[in-house]
Design a protein around this motif. Structure first.
Motif, PDB file in Angstrom:
ATOM      1  N   GLN A 176       0.873  -1.345   0.029  1.00 61.39           N
ATOM      2  CA  GLN A 176       0.085  -0.030   0.095  1.00 61.39           C
ATOM      3  C   GLN A 176       0.959   1.369  -0.036  1.00 61.39           C
ATOM      4  O   GLN A 176       0.385   2.415   0.034  1.00 61.39           O
ATOM      5  CB  GLN A 176      -1.113  -0.070   1.163  1.00 61.39           C
ATOM      6  CG  GLN A 176      -2.053  -1.207   0.903  1.00 61.39           C
ATOM      7  CD  GLN A 176      -2.962  -0.783   2.111  1.00 61.39           C
ATOM      8  OE1 GLN A 176      -2.987  -0.289   3.039  1.00 61.39           O
ATOM      9  NE2 GLN A 176      -4.012  -1.944   2.342  1.00 61.39           N
ATOM     10  N   GLY A 177       2.185   1.149   0.035  1.00 64.17           N
ATOM     11  CA  GLY A 177       3.073   2.244   0.125  1.00 64.17           C
ATOM     12  C   GLY A 177       2.977   3.103   1.214  1.00 64.17           C
ATOM     13  O   GLY A 177       3.051   4.399   1.194  1.00 64.17           O
ATOM     14  N   ILE A 178       2.600   2.312   2.483  1.00 63.26           N
ATOM     15  CA  ILE A 178       2.522   3.088   3.682  1.00 63.26           C
ATOM     16  C   ILE A 178       3.677   2.508   4.756  1.00 63.26           C
ATOM     17  O   ILE A 178       4.048   1.311   4.394  1.00 63.26           O
ATOM     18  CB  ILE A 178       1.237   3.239   4.332  1.00 63.26           C
ATOM     19  CG1 ILE A 178       0.775   2.018   4.539  1.00 63.26           C
ATOM     20  CG2 ILE A 178       0.380   4.079   3.414  1.00 63.26           C
ATOM     21  CD1 ILE A 178      -0.868   1.946   5.200  1.00 63.26           C
ATOM     22  N   THR A 179       3.631   2.792   5.887  1.00 59.66           N
ATOM     23  CA  THR A 179       4.400   2.332   6.876  1.00 59.66           C
ATOM     24  C   THR A 179       3.718   1.345   7.805  1.00 59.66           C
ATOM     25  O   THR A 179       2.356   1.228   7.816  1.00 59.66           O
ATOM     26  CB  THR A 179       5.091   3.367   7.981  1.00 59.66           C
ATOM     27  OG1 THR A 179       3.960   3.942   8.548  1.00 59.66           O
ATOM     28  CG2 THR A 179       5.638   4.394   7.219  1.00 59.66           C
ATOM     29  N   ALA A 180       4.721   0.416   8.255  1.00 60.65           N
ATOM     30  CA  ALA A 180       4.009  -0.631   8.973  1.00 60.65           C
ATOM     31  C   ALA A 180       3.151   0.028  10.416  1.00 60.65           C
ATOM     32  O   ALA A 180       2.083  -0.416  10.820  1.00 60.65           O
ATOM     33  CB  ALA A 180       5.021  -1.461   9.636  1.00 60.65           C
ATOM     34  N   HIS A 181       3.873   1.075  10.836  1.00 62.33           N
ATOM     35  CA  HIS A 181       2.956   1.823  11.897  1.00 62.33           C
ATOM     36  C   HIS A 181       1.529   2.323  11.465  1.00 62.33           C
ATOM     37  O   HIS A 181       0.836   1.979  12.383  1.00 62.33           O
ATOM     38  CB  HIS A 181       3.968   3.181  12.380  1.00 62.33           C
ATOM     39  CG  HIS A 181       3.388   3.833  13.225  1.00 62.33           C
ATOM     40  ND1 HIS A 181       2.524   5.192  12.824  1.00 62.33           N
ATOM     41  CD2 HIS A 181       3.353   3.890  14.634  1.00 62.33           C
ATOM     42  CE1 HIS A 181       2.025   5.629  13.966  1.00 62.33           C
ATOM     43  NE2 HIS A 181       2.501   5.034  14.964  1.00 62.33           N
TER      44      HIS A 181
END
Length: 99
Positions: free
Chosen positions: A23-28
């Motif tokens: 998704q192109g986001i951080t694991a956080h």
């Protein structure tokens, strides 16, 4: 923003990381979104249960109910724009609802 430590099984951590990357986001961000979604679902569930319990108390206090099938037919007719009469409440039969 305060920090909260969460220990995850290795497989869950791997899935979080894979989802974040896809998704192109951080694991956080994945974990924050998941916690927010879980909280929203639980709060919604709790609100529905509270509404149902209030309705149950009203039924017990009034002793009146409406036949479910008749009320469903009434709602369907209303949605179709038909003129229809609302079903009449009837007395709750003893033993139908346990207090």
């Amino acid at each position: 923003m305060p920090t909260l430590s969460v220990k995850l099984p290795e497989e869950t951590k791997r899935r979080v990381q894979a989802l974040a990357q896809s998704q192109g986001i951080t694991a956080h961000a994945v974990m924050v979104n998941a916690v927010e979604a879980a909280l929203a679902a639980a709060e919604h569930h709790n609100a529905l249960v509270a509404t149902a319990l209030r309705a149950r108390e009203q039924v017990l206090a009034s002793g009146k109910v409406v036949d479910g099938r008749a009320f469903g037919d009434y709602l369907k007719a209303k949605v179709r724009g038909q003129t229809t009469r609302r079903p009449k409440p009837m007395d709750l039969k003893p033993g139908e609802v346990r207090g």
